[in-house]
Design a protein around this motif. Structure first.
Motif, PDB file in Angstrom:
ATOM      1  N   PHE A 292       0.814  -1.221   0.000  1.00  0.00           N
ATOM      2  CA  PHE A 292       0.000   0.000   0.000  1.00  0.00           C
ATOM      3  C   PHE A 292       0.849   1.274   0.000  1.00  0.00           C
ATOM      4  CE2 PHE A 292      -2.706  -3.267   2.062  1.00  0.00           C
ATOM      5  CZ  PHE A 292      -3.693  -3.319   1.086  1.00  0.00           C
ATOM      6  N   ASP A 293       2.130   1.117  -0.364  1.00  0.00           N
ATOM      7  CA  ASP A 293       3.034   2.271  -0.455  1.00  0.00           C
ATOM      8  C   ASP A 293       3.081   3.058   0.846  1.00  0.00           C
ATOM      9  OD1 ASP A 293       3.862   1.852  -3.131  1.00  0.00           O
ATOM     10  OD2 ASP A 293       1.994   2.719  -3.850  1.00  0.00           O
ATOM     11  N   GLY A 294       3.393   2.362   1.925  1.00  0.00           N
ATOM     12  CA  GLY A 294       3.513   3.003   3.227  1.00  0.00           C
ATOM     13  C   GLY A 294       4.727   3.902   3.321  1.00  0.00           C
ATOM     14  N   SER A 295       4.832   4.594   4.421  1.00  0.00           N
ATOM     15  CA  SER A 295       5.881   5.597   4.592  1.00  0.00           C
ATOM     16  C   SER A 295       7.188   5.027   5.131  1.00  0.00           C
ATOM     17  CB  SER A 295       5.386   6.692   5.546  1.00  0.00           C
ATOM     18  OG  SER A 295       4.990   6.115   6.783  1.00  0.00           O
ATOM     19  N   LEU A 296       7.221   3.717   5.386  1.00  0.00           N
ATOM     20  CA  LEU A 296       8.414   3.102   5.960  1.00  0.00           C
ATOM     21  C   LEU A 296       9.293   2.475   4.890  1.00  0.00           C
ATOM     22  CD1 LEU A 296       6.722   1.174   8.934  1.00  0.00           C
ATOM     23  CD2 LEU A 296       7.789   3.437   9.011  1.00  0.00           C
ATOM     24  N   SER A 297      10.588   2.502   5.125  1.00  0.00           N
ATOM     25  CA  SER A 297      11.481   1.712   4.284  1.00  0.00           C
ATOM     26  C   SER A 297      11.329   0.251   4.697  1.00  0.00           C
ATOM     27  CB  SER A 297      12.931   2.153   4.476  1.00  0.00           C
ATOM     28  OG  SER A 297      13.378   1.822   5.792  1.00  0.00           O
ATOM     29  N   GLU A 298      11.865  -0.659   3.908  1.00  0.00           N
ATOM     30  CA  GLU A 298      11.807  -2.080   4.277  1.00  0.00           C
ATOM     31  C   GLU A 298      12.475  -2.305   5.630  1.00  0.00           C
ATOM     32  OE1 GLU A 298      13.770  -3.912   1.016  1.00  0.00           O
ATOM     33  OE2 GLU A 298      11.998  -3.906  -0.267  1.00  0.00           O
ATOM     34  N   GLU A 299      13.613  -1.677   5.824  1.00  0.00           N
ATOM     35  CA  GLU A 299      14.358  -1.843   7.072  1.00  0.00           C
ATOM     36  C   GLU A 299      13.562  -1.311   8.256  1.00  0.00           C
ATOM     37  OE1 GLU A 299      18.755  -0.763   8.942  1.00  0.00           O
ATOM     38  OE2 GLU A 299      18.156   0.042   6.999  1.00  0.00           O
ATOM     39  N   GLU A 300      12.922  -0.148   8.079  1.00  0.00           N
ATOM     40  CA  GLU A 300      12.127   0.430   9.163  1.00  0.00           C
ATOM     41  C   GLU A 300      10.929  -0.455   9.510  1.00  0.00           C
ATOM     42  OE1 GLU A 300      12.980   5.204   8.407  1.00  0.00           O
ATOM     43  OE2 GLU A 300      11.380   4.176   7.309  1.00  0.00           O
ATOM     44  N   ALA A 301      10.282  -1.015   8.481  1.00  0.00           N
ATOM     45  CA  ALA A 301       9.134  -1.899   8.733  1.00  0.00           C
ATOM     46  C   ALA A 301       9.570  -3.133   9.510  1.00  0.00           C
ATOM     47  CB  ALA A 301       8.485  -2.298   7.409  1.00  0.00           C
ATOM     48  N   ILE A 302      10.707  -3.695   9.140  1.00  0.00           N
ATOM     49  CA  ILE A 302      11.225  -4.869   9.846  1.00  0.00           C
ATOM     50  C   ILE A 302      11.581  -4.507  11.286  1.00  0.00           C
ATOM     51  CG2 ILE A 302      13.151  -6.508   9.975  1.00  0.00           C
ATOM     52  CD1 ILE A 302      13.200  -6.419   6.885  1.00  0.00           C
ATOM     53  N   ASN A 303      12.280  -3.408  11.460  1.00  0.00           N
ATOM     54  CA  ASN A 303      12.715  -3.021  12.805  1.00  0.00           C
ATOM     55  C   ASN A 303      11.526  -2.701  13.714  1.00  0.00           C
ATOM     56  OD1 ASN A 303      15.329  -3.338  12.001  1.00  0.00           O
ATOM     57  ND2 ASN A 303      15.775  -1.161  11.778  1.00  0.00           N
ATOM     58  N   LEU A 304      10.528  -2.018  13.168  1.00  0.00           N
ATOM     59  CA  LEU A 304       9.345  -1.701  13.971  1.00  0.00           C
ATOM     60  C   LEU A 304       8.599  -2.972  14.344  1.00  0.00           C
ATOM     61  CD1 LEU A 304       7.462   0.361  15.235  1.00  0.00           C
ATOM     62  CD2 LEU A 304       6.356   0.651  13.012  1.00  0.00           C
ATOM     63  N   GLY A 305       8.456  -3.873  13.399  1.00  0.00           N
ATOM     64  CA  GLY A 305       7.755  -5.123  13.671  1.00  0.00           C
ATOM     65  C   GLY A 305       8.498  -6.038  14.624  1.00  0.00           C
ATOM     66  N   SER A 306       9.807  -5.894  14.696  1.00  0.00           N
ATOM     67  CA  SER A 306      10.612  -6.835  15.485  1.00  0.00           C
ATOM     68  C   SER A 306      10.250  -6.834  16.967  1.00  0.00           C
ATOM     69  CB  SER A 306      12.107  -6.516  15.323  1.00  0.00           C
ATOM     70  OG  SER A 306      12.425  -5.263  15.917  1.00  0.00           O
ATOM     71  N   THR A 307       9.776  -5.723  17.489  1.00  0.00           N
ATOM     72  CA  THR A 307       9.454  -5.654  18.918  1.00  0.00           C
ATOM     73  C   THR A 307       8.210  -6.460  19.274  1.00  0.00           C
ATOM     74  OG1 THR A 307       8.119  -3.643  18.663  1.00  0.00           O
ATOM     75  CG2 THR A 307      10.468  -3.356  19.104  1.00  0.00           C
ATOM     76  N   PHE A 308       7.357  -6.724  18.283  1.00  0.00           N
ATOM     77  CA  PHE A 308       6.103  -7.422  18.542  1.00  0.00           C
ATOM     78  C   PHE A 308       6.224  -8.940  18.436  1.00  0.00           C
ATOM     79  CE2 PHE A 308       4.477  -3.438  16.276  1.00  0.00           C
ATOM     80  CZ  PHE A 308       4.291  -2.735  17.455  1.00  0.00           C
ATOM     81  N   CYS A 309       7.280  -9.408  17.810  1.00  0.00           N
ATOM     82  CA  CYS A 309       7.387 -10.826  17.474  1.00  0.00           C
ATOM     83  C   CYS A 309       7.446 -11.718  18.714  1.00  0.00           C
ATOM     84  CB  CYS A 309       8.619 -11.076  16.608  1.00  0.00           C
ATOM     85  SG  CYS A 309       8.540 -10.226  15.021  1.00  0.00           S
ATOM     86  N   MET A 310       6.971 -12.952  18.543  1.00  0.00           N
ATOM     87  CA  MET A 310       6.993 -13.965  19.600  1.00  0.00           C
ATOM     88  C   MET A 310       6.230 -13.488  20.835  1.00  0.00           C
ATOM     89  SD  MET A 310      10.936 -15.194  19.086  1.00  0.00           S
ATOM     90  CE  MET A 310      10.823 -16.638  20.133  1.00  0.00           C
TER      91      MET A 310
END
Length: 202
Positions: free
Chosen positions: A54-72
């Motif tokens: 959906f052409d979000g405002s995050l880079s791939e790296e930013e999306a991964i880093n932001l999501g990383s805190t929620f995992c597991m």
């Protein structure tokens, strides 16, 4: 375009065009693929998939880093399902103030819609409860988390598409595992270099 803020029907249940339904299915499979190949964990896969589609405002790296805190279940705490958390963050990114609405009140409504739909499908949002019956079987545990990753992506995508009234979406190809691993390695290297620099300049 402003939102129809007080629509009684949940956007999760909105009737989408055949083209939009095909997009939702493709995004679900894309997120599952990123998780299943171990390129990304649950929340990371959800956020990268939806951010790119959906052409979000995050880079791939930013999306991964932001999501990383929620995992597991939020860093092995066993709390909220990471896939759901990634879906909530993504829905907020696309329905929050300045994107489609004048305030964040509607984004909160969309978040509740996602939460309620997830509970309707899986009875709970708690990672510990969701995985209790598979915790001693790694293969079944992994398969279940793959399914949850896909479902959270699907539900969030349905909300985003319904709110944007956007059916002309061409999801990008899923990131290759090597690409993701290279980004992670680059991240680690940058952090090491920063630490060394700080130590050298104390």
């Amino acid at each position: 375009m402003k939102l129809n803020k007080y629509s009684e029907a949940s956007p999760v249940d909105a009737e989408l065009s055949p083209e939009a339904e095909a997009v939702v299915e493709r995004l679900k499979l894309q997120a599952e693929n990123l998780f299943e190949t171990r390129a990304l964990l649950c929340a990371e896969a959800v956020m990268v998939t939806l951010n790119e589609a959906f052409d979000g405002s995050l880079s791939e790296e930013e999306a991964i880093n932001l999501g990383s805190t929620f995992c597991m279940g939020v860093g092995t705490a066993g709390c909220m399902c990471g896939a759901l958390a990634g879906g909530l963050a993504s829905v907020g990114m696309f329905t929050g103030k300045g994107r489609l609405a004048d305030s964040n009140a509607h984004a909160r409504d969309c978040g509740k819609n996602l939460h309620d739909a997830f509970v309707r499908n899986h009875k709970t949002t708690c990672c510990r409860s969701l995985t209790r019956h598979v915790k001693n079987d790694s293969a079944k545990h992994f398969a279940q988390c793959t399914m949850l990753t896909g479902n959270a992506t699907e539900l969030a995508a349905r909300i985003i598409i319904a709110e944007r009234q956007d059916t002309h979406i061409t999801p990008r190809k899923a990131l290759a595992k090597g690409h993701v691993l290279a980004m992670r390695a680059g991240n680690v290297l940058r952090n090491v270099c920063k630490s060394v620099w700080r130590l050298a300049h104390r």
